[in-house]
Design a protein around this motif. Structure first.
Motif, PDB file in Angstrom:
ATOM      1  N   UNK A  52     -12.834   9.116   4.077  1.00  0.00           N
ATOM      2  CA  UNK A  52     -12.524   7.684   4.200  1.00  0.00           C
ATOM      3  C   UNK A  52     -11.047   7.473   4.512  1.00  0.00           C
ATOM      4  N   UNK A  53     -10.177   8.234   3.853  1.00  0.00           N
ATOM      5  CA  UNK A  53      -8.749   8.074   4.088  1.00  0.00           C
ATOM      6  C   UNK A  53      -8.366   8.506   5.491  1.00  0.00           C
ATOM      7  N   UNK A  54      -9.007   9.558   5.985  1.00  0.00           N
ATOM      8  CA  UNK A  54      -8.728  10.007   7.351  1.00  0.00           C
ATOM      9  C   UNK A  54      -9.163   8.954   8.370  1.00  0.00           C
ATOM     10  N   UNK A  55     -10.315   8.368   8.144  1.00  0.00           N
ATOM     11  CA  UNK A  55     -10.803   7.330   9.052  1.00  0.00           C
ATOM     12  C   UNK A  55      -9.856   6.126   9.044  1.00  0.00           C
ATOM     13  N   UNK A  56      -9.418   5.726   7.872  1.00  0.00           N
ATOM     14  CA  UNK A  56      -8.493   4.594   7.785  1.00  0.00           C
ATOM     15  C   UNK A  56      -7.173   4.910   8.475  1.00  0.00           C
ATOM     16  N   UNK A  57      -6.668   6.106   8.257  1.00  0.00           N
ATOM     17  CA  UNK A  57      -5.397   6.526   8.847  1.00  0.00           C
ATOM     18  C   UNK A  57      -5.498   6.581  10.375  1.00  0.00           C
TER      19      UNK A  57
ATOM     20  N   UNK B 154     -19.944  14.140  12.639  1.00  0.00           N
ATOM     21  CA  UNK B 154     -20.734  13.063  13.232  1.00  0.00           C
ATOM     22  C   UNK B 154     -20.237  11.705  12.725  1.00  0.00           C
ATOM     23  N   UNK B 155     -19.931  11.635  11.429  1.00  0.00           N
ATOM     24  CA  UNK B 155     -19.441  10.374  10.896  1.00  0.00           C
ATOM     25  C   UNK B 155     -18.076  10.014  11.501  1.00  0.00           C
ATOM     26  N   UNK B 156     -17.214  10.991  11.644  1.00  0.00           N
ATOM     27  CA  UNK B 156     -15.916  10.737  12.269  1.00  0.00           C
ATOM     28  C   UNK B 156     -16.092  10.200  13.689  1.00  0.00           C
ATOM     29  N   UNK B 157     -16.997  10.826  14.443  1.00  0.00           N
ATOM     30  CA  UNK B 157     -17.244  10.382  15.816  1.00  0.00           C
ATOM     31  C   UNK B 157     -17.858   8.992  15.861  1.00  0.00           C
ATOM     32  N   UNK B 158     -18.635   8.653  14.843  1.00  0.00           N
ATOM     33  CA  UNK B 158     -19.323   7.360  14.805  1.00  0.00           C
ATOM     34  C   UNK B 158     -18.419   6.243  14.300  1.00  0.00           C
ATOM     35  N   UNK B 159     -17.666   6.520  13.245  1.00  0.00           N
ATOM     36  CA  UNK B 159     -16.909   5.469  12.577  1.00  0.00           C
ATOM     37  C   UNK B 159     -15.536   5.215  13.180  1.00  0.00           C
ATOM     38  N   UNK B 160     -14.981   6.192  13.875  1.00  0.00           N
ATOM     39  CA  UNK B 160     -13.669   5.989  14.484  1.00  0.00           C
ATOM     40  C   UNK B 160     -13.810   5.232  15.802  1.00  0.00           C
ATOM     41  N   UNK B 161     -12.841   4.393  16.145  1.00  0.00           N
ATOM     42  CA  UNK B 161     -12.970   3.503  17.307  1.00  0.00           C
ATOM     43  C   UNK B 161     -12.624   4.127  18.647  1.00  0.00           C
ATOM     44  N   UNK B 162     -12.183   5.392  18.637  1.00  0.00           N
ATOM     45  CA  UNK B 162     -11.792   6.059  19.876  1.00  0.00           C
ATOM     46  C   UNK B 162     -12.435   7.438  19.951  1.00  0.00           C
TER      47      UNK B 162
END
Length: 250
Positions: free
Chosen positions: A167-172, A196-204
């Motif tokens: 979660x912190x990585x995604x926010x950062x 997969x979650x990183x690829x899905x939840x991050x905007x780029x």
């Protein structure tokens, strides 16, 4: 000769989630030409292998000028876009970093949030985003859309509690995206579900690190990755092969 702006545009367009571009991580003109001859349409230069190639330590053990000397040799020998790992920025201002990279012929960069010159502290999330913003503004002023790959070392450092690290990585990285990054790099080896979650939840589009050999490109494509690089692993694999070849001659 292809213009820097055209090379930068080409590099950016190569990033397609689910159809990842593989940017072999090279360190000199020799390795760059091997990769281009093998058919790859872009390259990245990793700080670790470049430092090793000139007898320096990773973690800004080489100077920015030493790095740029290698970059210039690579860009003079190939016609594909080249992105460069500039570690945490060598303590320089964004304008100095962008001007140096463009003068050396590079059109992309990795910027990490571990500050090597300050005891390897981790930049705050907003602080790192501000650096990304500065790099974007400097590139815009230069008239070249340098492809900014914003990296976080949270996983590599195992920073903080594991329970909320994702979660912190995604926010950062989301802050970095809002500041003008083009690609996001949660560096580390991740379980498939996390990647997969990183690829899905991050905007780029996201960058994943891989080790030559396995898993194959299609594995990362299925997880939504847009960019694959090798960090120090390609150079290490070649070093192992060279050691085996030479062993017979001792």
């Amino acid at each position: 000769m292809t213009s820097l702006e055209t090379l930068a545009k080409t590099l950016l367009e190569l990033h397609q989630p689910g159809n990842p571009v593989v940017l072999p991580t090279v360190w000199d003109a020799w390795s760059a030409n091997i990769a281009v001859t093998a058919g790859f349409s872009g390259l990245t230069m990793g700080s670790h292998p470049v430092a090793d190639s000139i007898g320096r330590a990773d973690g800004e053990g080489m100077s920015f000028d030493e790095l740029l000397a290698r970059v210039s040799q690579v860009t003079a020998s190939v016609e594909v876009p080249v992105s460069v790992d500039i570690e945490s920025g060598y303590g320089l201002e964004p304008l100095q970093l962008i001007d140096g990279l463009l003068a050396a012929g590079a059109v992309g960069l990795n910027i990490e949030d571990t500050v090597h010159s300050e005891g390897k502290r981790l930049r705050g999330a907003t602080e790192h985003a501000d650096l990304v913003r500065g790099l974007r503004e400097a590139a815009d002023a230069a008239g070249v859309h340098v492809v900014v790959n914003a990296r976080t070392d949270l996983f590599l450092r195992q920073d903080g509690e594991e329970s909320d690290r994702l979660d912190r990585a995604i926010a950062r990285l989301t802050l970095a995206a809002e500041a003008g990054a083009d690609v996001l790099y949660p560096v580390g080896r991740h379980p498939d579900a996390d990647l997969r979650r990183l690829a899905t939840d991050l905007p780029l589009p996201i960058n994943a690190i891989a080790q030559p050999g396995t898993p194959v490109k299609s594995h990362f494509a299925d997880l939504g990755v847009a960019r694959i690089s090798f960090g120090p692993f390609l150079q290490a694999a070649l070093g192992t092969e060279a050691t085996n070849l030479l062993a017979a001659w001792k």
